[in-house]
Design an enzyme around this catalytic site. Structure first.
Site, PDB file in Angstrom:
ATOM      1  N   ARG A 100       0.697  -1.178  -0.258  1.00 24.04           N
ATOM      2  CA  ARG A 100       0.079  -0.167   0.407  1.00 24.04           C
ATOM      3  C   ARG A 100       0.973   1.351   0.256  1.00 24.04           C
ATOM      4  O   ARG A 100       1.540   1.397   1.466  1.00 24.04           O
ATOM      5  CB  ARG A 100      -0.689  -0.184   1.200  1.00 24.04           C
ATOM      6  CG  ARG A 100      -1.612   1.655   1.179  1.00 24.04           C
ATOM      7  CD  ARG A 100      -2.745   1.228   2.551  1.00 24.04           C
ATOM      8  NE  ARG A 100      -4.022   0.484   2.306  1.00 24.04           N
ATOM      9  CZ  ARG A 100      -5.021   0.409   3.074  1.00 24.04           C
ATOM     10  NH1 ARG A 100      -4.907   1.453   3.963  1.00 24.04           N
ATOM     11  NH2 ARG A 100      -5.870   0.066   2.473  1.00 24.04           N
ATOM     12  N   HIS A 127      -7.899   0.563  -6.164  1.00 19.66           N
ATOM     13  CA  HIS A 127      -7.859   0.223  -5.018  1.00 19.66           C
ATOM     14  C   HIS A 127      -8.408  -1.539  -4.914  1.00 19.66           C
ATOM     15  O   HIS A 127      -9.496  -2.188  -4.612  1.00 19.66           O
ATOM     16  CB  HIS A 127      -8.800   0.938  -4.172  1.00 19.66           C
ATOM     17  CG  HIS A 127      -8.564   0.206  -2.152  1.00 19.66           C
ATOM     18  ND1 HIS A 127      -7.203  -0.501  -2.056  1.00 19.66           N
ATOM     19  CD2 HIS A 127      -9.570   0.891  -1.410  1.00 19.66           C
ATOM     20  CE1 HIS A 127      -8.011  -1.285  -0.716  1.00 19.66           C
ATOM     21  NE2 HIS A 127      -8.327  -0.032  -0.237  1.00 19.66           N
ATOM     22  N   GLN A 130     -10.421  -4.299  -2.662  1.00 17.03           N
ATOM     23  CA  GLN A 130     -11.637  -3.215  -2.060  1.00 17.03           C
ATOM     24  C   GLN A 130     -12.564  -4.282  -3.040  1.00 17.03           C
ATOM     25  O   GLN A 130     -13.910  -4.563  -2.619  1.00 17.03           O
ATOM     26  CB  GLN A 130     -11.453  -2.488  -1.925  1.00 17.03           C
ATOM     27  CG  GLN A 130     -13.066  -1.653  -1.480  1.00 17.03           C
ATOM     28  CD  GLN A 130     -13.203  -1.989  -0.130  1.00 17.03           C
ATOM     29  OE1 GLN A 130     -11.661  -2.410   1.174  1.00 17.03           O
ATOM     30  NE2 GLN A 130     -14.117  -2.359   1.053  1.00 17.03           N
ATOM     31  N   ASP A 224     -17.474   7.354  -0.452  1.00 21.16           N
ATOM     32  CA  ASP A 224     -16.066   6.805   0.164  1.00 21.16           C
ATOM     33  C   ASP A 224     -15.595   8.335   1.295  1.00 21.16           C
ATOM     34  O   ASP A 224     -16.383   9.290   0.536  1.00 21.16           O
ATOM     35  CB  ASP A 224     -14.857   6.188  -0.286  1.00 21.16           C
ATOM     36  CG  ASP A 224     -13.875   6.402  -0.138  1.00 21.16           C
ATOM     37  OD1 ASP A 224     -13.292   6.277   1.207  1.00 21.16           O
ATOM     38  OD2 ASP A 224     -12.619   6.715  -1.305  1.00 21.16           O
ATOM     39  N   CYS A 265     -16.763   1.649   2.099  1.00 17.66           N
ATOM     40  CA  CYS A 265     -15.408   0.711   2.580  1.00 17.66           C
ATOM     41  C   CYS A 265     -14.836   1.087   3.464  1.00 17.66           C
ATOM     42  O   CYS A 265     -14.039   0.213   3.701  1.00 17.66           O
ATOM     43  CB  CYS A 265     -14.677   1.025   1.116  1.00 17.66           C
ATOM     44  SG  CYS A 265     -13.472   2.745   1.024  1.00 17.66           S
ATOM     45  N   ARG A 293     -12.822  -8.326   2.944  1.00 21.64           N
ATOM     46  CA  ARG A 293     -12.001  -8.142   3.097  1.00 21.64           C
ATOM     47  C   ARG A 293     -10.700  -9.154   3.046  1.00 21.64           C
ATOM     48  O   ARG A 293      -9.789  -9.334   2.564  1.00 21.64           O
ATOM     49  CB  ARG A 293     -10.723  -7.084   3.669  1.00 21.64           C
ATOM     50  CG  ARG A 293     -11.717  -5.477   3.449  1.00 21.64           C
ATOM     51  CD  ARG A 293     -12.052  -4.741   2.841  1.00 21.64           C
ATOM     52  NE  ARG A 293     -10.737  -5.232   1.552  1.00 21.64           N
ATOM     53  CZ  ARG A 293     -10.314  -4.329   1.764  1.00 21.64           C
ATOM     54  NH1 ARG A 293     -10.298  -3.427   2.426  1.00 21.64           N
ATOM     55  NH2 ARG A 293      -8.604  -3.909   0.911  1.00 21.64           N
TER      56      ARG A 293
END
Ligand code: CP
Ligand code: NVA
Length: 313
Positions: A100, A127, A130, A224, A265, A293
């Site tokens: 990340r 992402h 996700q 988000d 998320c 996840r």
């Protein structure tokens, strides 16, 4: 396909395989407990994480491996060692690397020089892990048939908006991004990529700049945070003002279908991008989404180390 560097690299068949396997790992986390026996998997992060780190470490443990967590400052990379050299050293010790960071190009470069699978666990642009958790959650609610349904992301035109449009394109869905126009609209490159994939998959890609138009008739309303990791603090006031019409409120949810769900998320800011009534209300599936996840990252690791993803490159 060696790596999962970008959402757009996944083929429809890869996504189907990953979601099917994730469903199995949801039933039995220990189904493939020797996949990574006596092996280590690196998790390198230069940004904070709650879910992705926990999900990754847990997924690795359930596959029989040992996670090695490396924070940004821990590596010589921060003191000028090159990405190429770092990738080669990591490949000598680890069986896979989950990363990340800020620049997508850094993740692409790690993938290029590492001989082990490299998995994008969020960049400024994308992402992918996700989105797999999101779509298994959506399918649990609506099944696999996306026809006649509209799936809307609303808010900042950020990494999540990009991944939303591209994964929807891969799955042949009608996906919408409802964002402010201009500075906080999705990147043109992501829209172009989604539209290109949609030409083959039959997906419908829409970008609108009106919250009500985005919400109208949607089966999913997804949002988000308005300030992402790395966003300039100096722009906060201007950005929040531009995004305020895109807040997910009970009034906006009323425009969606009667069976619609709310997704996020996470992390969330109640009272900012979503009201508490919505995120903590009956349409919200955020806890199931977060649960997935782990199941999806477990499926990604399982298939990548076995060389079973084809990719669409
Ligand atoms: N959704 C997500 O990636 O959460 P974290 O930032 O906590 O990992
Ligand atoms: N857009 C957010 C997503 C967090 C999971 C960020 O990049 O900070």
């Amino acid at each position: 396909m060696k790596d999962l560097l970008r959402t757009e690299h996944l083929s429809r068949a890869d996504v189907e395989l990953l979601l099917d396997t994730a469903a199995k790992f949801a039933e039995d986390p220990f189904l493939a407990r020797s996949t990574l026996a006596n092996q280590t998997v690196g998790i390198y992060m230069t940004k904070p994480s709650t879910r992705t780190r926990l999900a990754s470490e847990t997924a690795i443990a359930h596959l029989g491996g040992t996670p090695v967590f490396l924070r940004g400052d821990d590596l010589q990379l921060g003191r000028g060692e090159t990405i190429a050299d770092t990738a080669k050293i990591m490949s000598g010790f680890l069986s896979a690397l989950i990363v990340r960071t800020f620049a997508q190009s850094d993740v692409d470069e790690l993938g290029k020089y590492a001989s082990i699978p490299v998995i994008n666990a969020l960049t400024d642009a994308d992402h992918p892990t996700q989105l797999l958790a999101d779509w298994i959650t959506i399918r649990e609610k609506f099944g696999k048939d996306v026809s006649g349904r509209k799936f809307t992301y609303i808010g900042d035109g950020n990494n999540m908006a990009h991944a939303w449009l591209i994964m929807g394109a891969i799955l042949g869905a009608h996906v919408v991004a409802a964002t402010p126009d201009g500075k906080w609209a999705p990147d043109a490159e992501a829209i172009t990529t989604a539209k290109k994939i949609a030409e083959k998959s039959g997906a419908k890609i829409e970008v609108v700049h009106d919250a009500r138009a985005g919400a109208e008739g949607a089966s999913v309303l997804y949002t988000d945070v308005w300030m992402s990791m790395g966003d300039p603090e100096a722009e906060r006031a201007e950005k929040l003002k531009a995004l305020s019409p895109f807040a997910v409120t009970p009034e906006l949810m009323k425009l969606t279908t009667s069976d619609s769900i709310f997704m996020h998320c996470l992390p969330a800011h109640r009272g900012e991008e979503v009201s508490a009534d919505v995120i903590d209300g009956p349409a919200s599936v955020i806890w199931r989404e977060a649960f997935h996840r782990r199941t999806t990252i477990q499926a990604i690791l399982y298939h990548l180390v076995r060389g079973e993803l084809t990719g669409n490159l």
